[in-house]
Design a protein around this motif. Structure first.
Motif, PDB file in Angstrom:
ATOM      1  N   LEU A 272       0.822  -1.208   0.000  1.00 58.81           N
ATOM      2  CA  LEU A 272       0.000   0.000   0.000  1.00 58.81           C
ATOM      3  C   LEU A 272       0.858   1.261   0.000  1.00 58.81           C
ATOM      4  CD1 LEU A 272      -2.690  -1.122   2.606  1.00 58.81           C
ATOM      5  CD2 LEU A 272      -3.096  -0.672   0.178  1.00 58.81           C
ATOM      6  N   LEU A 273       1.947   1.245   0.761  1.00 62.66           N
ATOM      7  CA  LEU A 273       2.815   2.418   0.833  1.00 62.66           C
ATOM      8  C   LEU A 273       3.551   2.664  -0.484  1.00 62.66           C
ATOM      9  CD1 LEU A 273       4.140   1.843   4.451  1.00 62.66           C
ATOM     10  CD2 LEU A 273       2.755   3.789   3.699  1.00 62.66           C
ATOM     11  N   VAL A 274       3.917   1.596  -1.181  1.00 57.27           N
ATOM     12  CA  VAL A 274       4.548   1.747  -2.499  1.00 57.27           C
ATOM     13  C   VAL A 274       3.558   2.376  -3.482  1.00 57.27           C
ATOM     14  CG1 VAL A 274       5.430   0.483  -4.501  1.00 57.27           C
ATOM     15  CG2 VAL A 274       6.263  -0.076  -2.211  1.00 57.27           C
ATOM     16  N   VAL A 275       2.305   1.904  -3.456  1.00 57.67           N
ATOM     17  CA  VAL A 275       1.285   2.480  -4.339  1.00 57.67           C
ATOM     18  C   VAL A 275       1.073   3.957  -4.000  1.00 57.67           C
ATOM     19  CG1 VAL A 275      -1.151   2.369  -5.014  1.00 57.67           C
ATOM     20  CG2 VAL A 275       0.155   0.263  -4.698  1.00 57.67           C
ATOM     21  N   LEU A 276       1.074   4.286  -2.719  1.00 63.20           N
ATOM     22  CA  LEU A 276       0.924   5.681  -2.301  1.00 63.20           C
ATOM     23  C   LEU A 276       2.068   6.551  -2.820  1.00 63.20           C
ATOM     24  CD1 LEU A 276      -0.250   5.474   1.419  1.00 63.20           C
ATOM     25  CD2 LEU A 276      -1.385   6.709  -0.407  1.00 63.20           C
ATOM     26  N   ALA A 277       3.300   6.059  -2.672  1.00 67.17           N
ATOM     27  CA  ALA A 277       4.455   6.822  -3.143  1.00 67.17           C
ATOM     28  C   ALA A 277       4.362   7.064  -4.649  1.00 67.17           C
ATOM     29  CB  ALA A 277       5.746   6.089  -2.788  1.00 67.17           C
TER      30      ALA A 277
END
Length: 404
Positions: A295-300
């Protein structure tokens, strides 16, 4: 002796249709809508109007979000102790009512000190409501099978996306239809009325939720089992809030029309609602920090797209990627706590996670605002991308443990 039904284990989910569970979760999500989407995120839409009318710098604009984050931190720290002393449902509803009234009060003054205090108090009441609502939603999903608990939690936390969607639809016409010097005041009036009215719809759902069992006397939350998640969540707080605070000003500075900004904000909110369903199966299957890292990779990636291209397609793709993931991060960390800890420790864990998250949010707007004053808004958004990428790496250190 008669057992208190509110402290009894929730009924097995087999006796209640999934559709009923979804309706209750959506009712609770209206609380998240007020506490998060309207009370916190909608400020990003009001920021350009307030900055122009009140002659604010980016640092001052960021300071107002820091005030809200400080209040959010205070509310997160108070939520668990208050939950042990007050009826959780009353605390949940009282926090929502206070949040709506404080937003209405924000329309009454342009004084920076008073607005700072109001934003702080709004953060405090919103955090108490958000944490207690999260505990009620977590308790409501207990005993469900398969991915249903994660989906129900996702629906609750996606309420913040509903608030973003509502504010994206309601605020731009008000902000561009009213006189420039008072448009932001009418924006706060609209947000306050929406938040206050939503309590009437939250009430029936809150009555359907079982009250969590009290923690044993003297037991306090221990961060050991969730150390990596706590660290990643704090970094997420720094990174995501920079994007949410300044993306509206960034688009406006690039020449985006009011209709384009409204469409962007509405798409971000709608994507957040969809994300509550879309990520549920992954959150149910994956243990440890893998789901949070994804999820954090998609956010970045979503935060970085507007910096790579000035086209409308990249702008809307950013709204979809960021929108579908940022509230699901909250679901992911809550699911991790639910899997790692027994029920009587959930309130303490969710409160601690929210406190770390709020501490990150305190730093994020000030850092991004200072960077934006020195190097333009692009510098603040670039910081967001970098911090979110680091948070993804940290999340992978969370072990896949479960307490039974």
């Amino acid at each position: 002796m008669t057992r208190d039904p509110e402290l009894s284990p929730p009924a097995p989910r087999a006796v209640r249709p999934f559709a009923i569970d979804v309706l209750v979760a959506f009712g609770l999500a209206l609380g998240s809508c007020s506490a998060q989407g309207l009370g916190r995120f909608a400020y990003g839409l009001l920021l350009p109007s307030m900055s122009s009318a009140l002659d604010w710098s980016f640092a001052t604009a960021g300071l107002m979000n820091t005030a809200n984050a400080l209040g959010y931190l205070l509310g997160a720290l108070l939520a668990a102790p208050l939950g042990r002393r007050a009826h959780p449902r009353r605390l949940f509803l009282g926090g929502l009512i206070a949040t709506g009234l404080l937003m209405l009060a924000s329309a009454s003054t342009g004084n920076v000190v008073v607005l700072f205090a109001l934003r702080l108090l709004t953060g405090t009441s919103g955090a108490v409501a958000f944490v207690i609502g999260g505990v009620l939603a977590t308790r409501f999903g207990q005993g469900s099978t398969g991915g249903r608990p994660a989906v129900l939690l996702g629906i609750y936390f996606s309420g913040g996306g509903l608030g973003v969607l509502l504010s994206g639809l309601a605020l731009p016409p008000v902000l561009h239809g009213a006189p420039p010097e008072s448009a932001w005041r009418w924006g706060w009036v609209v947000l306050g009325l929406l938040a206050t009215a939503s309590v009437l719809l939250v009430l029936p759902a809150a009555r359907r939720t079982p009250v969590p069992p009290p923690a044993p006397d003297g037991e306090r939350f221990s961060p050991g089992p969730l150390l990596a998640t706590l660290a990643a969540y704090g970094l997420f707080g720094v990174g995501y809030i920079a994007y949410m605070t300044f993306i509206g000003a960034y688009l406006e500075a690039r020449g985006a029309s009011s209709g384009e900004i409204s469409a962007f904000w509405s798409l971000l909110g709608a994507s957040a609602i969809a994300g509550g369903f879309a990520w549920g199966p992954m959150l149910a299957r994956w243990r440890g920090g893998r789901a949070l890292a994804v999820l954090l990779v998609v956010l970045a990636a979503g935060a970085g797209l507007p910096l790579l291209s000035t086209g409308v397609l990249a702008e809307f793709a950013s709204a979809v990627l960021f929108g579908c993931s940022f509230l699901s991060v909250v679901t992911a960390v809550t699911t991790t706590a639910r899997n790692a800890l027994p029920p009587h420790r959930w309130a303490g864990a969710i409160g601690a996670l929210t406190a770390v998250f709020a501490a990150g949010q305190c730093a994020g707007p000030v850092l991004a605002g200072a960077l934006s004053d020195g190097g333009g808004i692009t510098a603040g958004l670039l910081m967001s991308v970098g911090v979110l990428a680091v948070a993804a790496v940290v999340a992978l250190a969370q072990p896949a443990a479960r307490t039974t």
